[in-house]
Motif scaffolding. Structure first.
Motif, short mmCIF file in Angstrom:
data_model
loop_
_atom_site.label_atom_id
_atom_site.label_comp_id
_atom_site.label_asym_id
_atom_site.label_seq_id
_atom_site.Cartn_x
_atom_site.Cartn_y
_atom_site.Cartn_z
N THR A 41 -32.79 31.07 6.17
CA THR A 41 -33.04 29.67 6.49
C THR A 41 -31.76 28.94 6.83
OG1 THR A 41 -33.07 29.08 4.14
CG2 THR A 41 -35.20 29.44 5.19
N GLN A 42 -30.63 29.30 6.21
CA GLN A 42 -29.35 28.67 6.56
C GLN A 42 -29.00 28.93 8.02
OE1 GLN A 42 -27.83 26.42 4.61
NE2 GLN A 42 -29.66 26.84 3.40
N PHE A 43 -29.26 30.14 8.46
CA PHE A 43 -29.04 30.47 9.86
C PHE A 43 -29.95 29.62 10.75
CE2 PHE A 43 -30.42 32.91 13.58
CZ PHE A 43 -29.21 33.00 14.25
N ALA A 44 -31.21 29.51 10.38
CA ALA A 44 -32.17 28.74 11.18
C ALA A 44 -31.82 27.26 11.19
CB ALA A 44 -33.59 28.95 10.64
N PHE A 45 -31.29 26.74 10.08
CA PHE A 45 -30.93 25.31 10.02
C PHE A 45 -29.87 24.95 11.04
CE2 PHE A 45 -32.23 25.10 5.30
CZ PHE A 45 -33.53 24.80 5.65
N GLU A 46 -29.03 25.87 11.41
CA GLU A 46 -27.98 25.58 12.37
C GLU A 46 -28.55 25.18 13.74
OE1 GLU A 46 -24.82 25.19 11.75
OE2 GLU A 46 -25.09 25.77 9.66
N ILE A 47 -29.72 25.68 14.08
CA ILE A 47 -30.32 25.38 15.38
C ILE A 47 -31.58 24.52 15.28
CG2 ILE A 47 -29.36 27.41 16.50
CD1 ILE A 47 -32.12 28.76 16.11
N CYS A 48 -32.04 24.26 14.06
CA CYS A 48 -33.27 23.50 13.84
C CYS A 48 -33.02 22.01 14.12
CB CYS A 48 -33.72 23.69 12.39
SG CYS A 48 -35.15 22.70 11.94
N PRO A 49 -33.89 21.36 14.89
CA PRO A 49 -33.67 19.94 15.21
C PRO A 49 -33.80 19.01 14.00
CG PRO A 49 -35.76 20.69 16.12
CD PRO A 49 -35.07 21.90 15.55
N ILE A 50 -34.45 19.44 12.93
CA ILE A 50 -34.57 18.63 11.72
C ILE A 50 -33.59 19.11 10.66
CG2 ILE A 50 -36.09 17.96 9.81
CD1 ILE A 50 -38.41 18.13 11.84
N GLY A 51 -33.57 20.42 10.41
CA GLY A 51 -32.71 20.97 9.37
C GLY A 51 -31.23 20.85 9.67
N GLY A 52 -30.85 21.02 10.92
CA GLY A 52 -29.44 20.94 11.30
C GLY A 52 -28.81 19.61 10.96
N PRO A 53 -29.42 18.49 11.36
CA PRO A 53 -28.84 17.19 11.01
C PRO A 53 -28.79 16.95 9.50
CG PRO A 53 -30.36 16.95 12.84
CD PRO A 53 -30.51 18.36 12.34
N LEU A 54 -29.80 17.42 8.75
CA LEU A 54 -29.77 17.25 7.30
C LEU A 54 -28.64 18.06 6.68
CD1 LEU A 54 -33.58 17.35 6.49
CD2 LEU A 54 -32.03 15.43 6.13
N LYS A 55 -28.44 19.25 7.17
CA LYS A 55 -27.35 20.09 6.67
C LYS A 55 -26.01 19.43 6.96
CE LYS A 55 -25.50 24.72 6.68
NZ LYS A 55 -25.77 26.11 6.81
N ARG A 56 -25.83 18.90 8.17
CA ARG A 56 -24.57 18.24 8.51
C ARG A 56 -24.37 16.96 7.69
NH1 ARG A 56 -26.25 20.58 13.22
NH2 ARG A 56 -27.35 18.78 14.03
N GLU A 57 -25.45 16.22 7.45
CA GLU A 57 -25.37 15.01 6.62
C GLU A 57 -24.93 15.38 5.20
OE1 GLU A 57 -28.40 11.78 4.63
OE2 GLU A 57 -28.98 12.69 6.54
N SER A 58 -25.50 16.44 4.67
CA SER A 58 -25.13 16.91 3.34
C SER A 58 -23.68 17.36 3.29
CB SER A 58 -26.07 18.06 2.93
OG SER A 58 -25.76 18.53 1.66
N ARG A 59 -23.23 18.05 4.32
CA ARG A 59 -21.84 18.52 4.40
C ARG A 59 -20.88 17.32 4.43
NH1 ARG A 59 -21.66 21.74 9.24
NH2 ARG A 59 -22.74 23.29 8.00
#
Length: 104
Positions: free
Chosen positions: A79-97
């Motif tokens: 899922t971490q790999f998928a979050f990098e390209i996911c239009p919803i997960g990616g921004p959340l991951k970057r916000e968390s970072r």
């Protein structure tokens, strides 16, 4: 069966969003509820499913329970790999970072 619990956990968009938000830092249930438009009981139910699937763990710290990803879980790795390209997960991951870096 464990695989069934994992797929059930990942089948929910809110749970995938929670996983993305937890990808960079540990958070309390209150912090998670504040980020998403969900009631505290709804967040609690989602967190329970994620814990039961082995995707996240919880630890009591004083009056709070803090949740974090289980880093060595294959489901989280994928899922971490998928979050990098996911239009919803990616921004959340970057916000968390960004929030983790701002805290120190």
């Amino acid at each position: 069966m464990t695989q069934d619990k994992i797929f059930e956990a990942l089948a929910s968009s809110p749970r995938r969003q929670i996983l993305a938000f937890l990808s960079e830092r540990e958070l309390s249930a209150g912090d998670i509820a504040a980020r998403f438009d969900m009631s505290a009981p709804a967040v609690s139910r989602h967190l329970s499913v994620l814990v039961n699937a082995g995707l996240i763990s919880s630890e009591r710290r004083g009056q709070f329970v803090v949740y974090k990803l289980v880093p060595d879980h294959l489901g989280n790795t994928l899922t971490q790999f998928a979050f990098e390209i996911c239009p919803i997960g990616g921004p959340l991951k970057r916000e968390s970072r960004r929030a983790r870096k701002a805290i120190g």
